[in-house]
Scaffold this active site. Structure first.
Site, PDB file in Angstrom:
ATOM      1  N   HIS A 277       0.838  -1.198   0.000  1.00  0.00           N
ATOM      2  CA  HIS A 277       0.000   0.000   0.000  1.00  0.00           C
ATOM      3  C   HIS A 277       0.878   1.254   0.000  1.00  0.00           C
ATOM      4  CE1 HIS A 277      -3.252   2.761   1.414  1.00  0.00           C
ATOM      5  NE2 HIS A 277      -2.229   3.331   2.038  1.00  0.00           N
ATOM      6  N   GLU A 278       1.864   1.288   0.894  1.00  0.00           N
ATOM      7  CA  GLU A 278       2.743   2.458   0.977  1.00  0.00           C
ATOM      8  C   GLU A 278       3.543   2.637  -0.313  1.00  0.00           C
ATOM      9  OE1 GLU A 278       2.468   4.602   3.278  1.00  0.00           O
ATOM     10  OE2 GLU A 278       1.091   3.402   4.464  1.00  0.00           O
ATOM     11  N   HIS A 281       1.717   4.508  -3.088  1.00  0.00           N
ATOM     12  CA  HIS A 281       1.797   5.970  -3.089  1.00  0.00           C
ATOM     13  C   HIS A 281       3.014   6.437  -3.884  1.00  0.00           C
ATOM     14  CE1 HIS A 281      -1.495   6.619  -0.367  1.00  0.00           C
ATOM     15  NE2 HIS A 281      -0.950   5.898   0.599  1.00  0.00           N
ATOM     16  N   GLU A 357      -5.628   7.196  -1.104  1.00  0.00           N
ATOM     17  CA  GLU A 357      -5.499   6.021  -0.228  1.00  0.00           C
ATOM     18  C   GLU A 357      -6.254   4.820  -0.811  1.00  0.00           C
ATOM     19  OE1 GLU A 357      -3.530   5.734   2.249  1.00  0.00           O
ATOM     20  OE2 GLU A 357      -2.920   7.842   2.353  1.00  0.00           O
TER      21      GLU A 357
END
Length: 422
Positions: A277-278, A281, A357
């Site tokens: 997920h990070e 970004h 997100e």
């Protein structure tokens, strides 16, 4: 002065009453009926005590957020209308003939007043977290962080205030444009410094101890074309039971960071989902989109602040004890207006952040192909932070930079259903 003070206190009190009514009298945090019994329903992964504590803690925490958000603006206003800001300026001017020294002395007194008056409010928040076993931090450690906050913020603000006053005096009509132009490299410089200078002031960072896990995380990073050589661990268990992970910094100072609480409470698959997920970004260049949004908002914001300052000083300068925007005593008015505009724009910035997100969640699913771990991760995050999965709309708009847990779990669950139907 008494009329202004009375009106300010009364307005603040009525605002607090409205927030209390909204959070404690009208919002029950109930899930829509169609989500009951699904993985998004907290009753499926929290016990009765956890549900009760989550409801209580979230309401109190949200109440504190809304009533403390305008508290600093209120203090700035009191400094202006009581003449305290002007007195601080006179003290500074009587101490030294050097502008830099005057600025440092003036802002020291402003910072001291704000920090002293705000300390009880900060302690209430700390005590609340401690009472609900979110915080594990000792009081001496908490006070140490407060002192670090004071001095680091003071050093940064002295620089900002000094530059602002200089620009206002030199470019009376276009100072806001010059300030905006300088804010860009300054913000990038602070982002570059944060992981190696500011963050280590509060916590110890060290390479991830679990080398097998680090290898797997770096393999995911390699697939995402992220030039990472190390994953860092931070000892947050000394301060909190909450979990987190993030990518911070820019350029050569970029870091992948995991809280040790995350490592303790989640299994390997769940950690890999968070890391993916990070990384999403980074891959989708959200940091640069964020910088672009900041440039637009700060451009408009500084222009508005300039117009509002000039109007207020021309109309109410005598009442505010300031004659021009180029005075040190006018800086509380500048930061009051900045605070109000930032708070007013937070629903917009939060909405953009929630979109990013969600796209990072989708990217993580593409990388890990493990929706079950994703849902379990969101459930674990809700339990550890005692956060409501379905907060009231006003709370969501002003506080949530991420989709609510109900939304995140639901779109993951629906994704599973859609794929199964295929």
């Amino acid at each position: 002065m008494r009329r202004w003070l009375t009106a300010s206190v009364l307005g603040y009190f009525l605002y607090g009453l409205f927030i209390y009514w909204y959070l404690f009298m009208t919002s029950d945090g109930a899930l829509p009926q169609h989500l009951e019994g699904t993985p998004a329903d907290p009753k499926t992964f929290m016990n009765g005590r956890e549900l009760l504590l989550s409801e209580q803690y979230s309401k109190i925490k949200d109440f504190l957020f809304f009533v403390t958000a305008p508290f600093e603006w209120f203090l700035f206003l009191v400094m202006l209308i009581t003449g305290l800001a002007r007195k601080f300026q006179h003290w500074a001017e009587g101490t030294s003939r050097f502008f830099a020294v005057r600025t440092a002395i003036f802002w020291f007194w402003v910072s001291l007043v704000i920090s002293t008056v705000s300390l009880p409010v900060e302690y209430i928040s700390y005590y609340l977290s401690k009472s609900y076993h979110i915080s594990t931090q000792t009081f001496p450690s908490w006070m140490k962080d407060q002192l670090i906050d004071f001095w680091t913020n003071y050093a940064i603000m002295v620089l900002i205030v000094g530059v602002l006053v200089f620009l206002i005096r030199k470019f009376h009509k276009r100072w806001w444009l010059a300030a905006w132009a300088l804010s860009v490299p300054f913000s990038l410089f602070m982002m570059f410094l944060q992981p190696v200078v500011l963050d280590p002031l509060y916590n110890a960072f060290y390479p991830l101890k679990n080398k097998d896990l680090e290898t797997k995380i770096l393999e995911v990073a390699k697939r995402a074309d992220i030039p990472a050589e190390h994953v860092y661990e931070v000892n947050m268990s000394e301060k909190t039971n909450s979990m987190n992970a993030y990518v911070t910094g820019i350029g050569s100072n970029s870091r992948i960071v995991l809280w040790d609480t995350t490592l303790e409470k989640l299994d390997e698959k769940e950690i890999l989902f968070i890391m993916a997920h990070e990384m999403g970004h980074y891959v989708m260049k959200h940091i640069y989109i964020g910088i672009g949004g900041y440039l637009l908002l700060s451009f408009a914001g500084l222009f508005l602040v300039k117009q509002l300052m000039e109007w207020l000083i021309s109309q109410r300068g005598k009442r505010l004890n300031i004659q021009s925007s180029g005075q040190l005593a006018a800086m509380p008015l500048f930061f009051l207006l900045i605070g109000v505009l930032s708070f007013a724009s937070s629903p917009l910035t939060n909405a953009v952040s929630r979109m990013q997100e969600k796209s990072a969640d989708m990217y993580a699913i593409e990388m890990t192909r493990d929706k079950e771990s994703a849902v379990q991760t969101f459930q674990a995050l809700s339990k550890s932070s005692l956060s409501r999965v379905n907060p009231p709309e006003l709370v969501k708009q002003f506080r949530y930079t991420h989709p609510t847990m109900a939304e995140r779990i639901t779109y993951m669950d629906e994704l599973v259903i859609l794929e199964n139907n295929k």
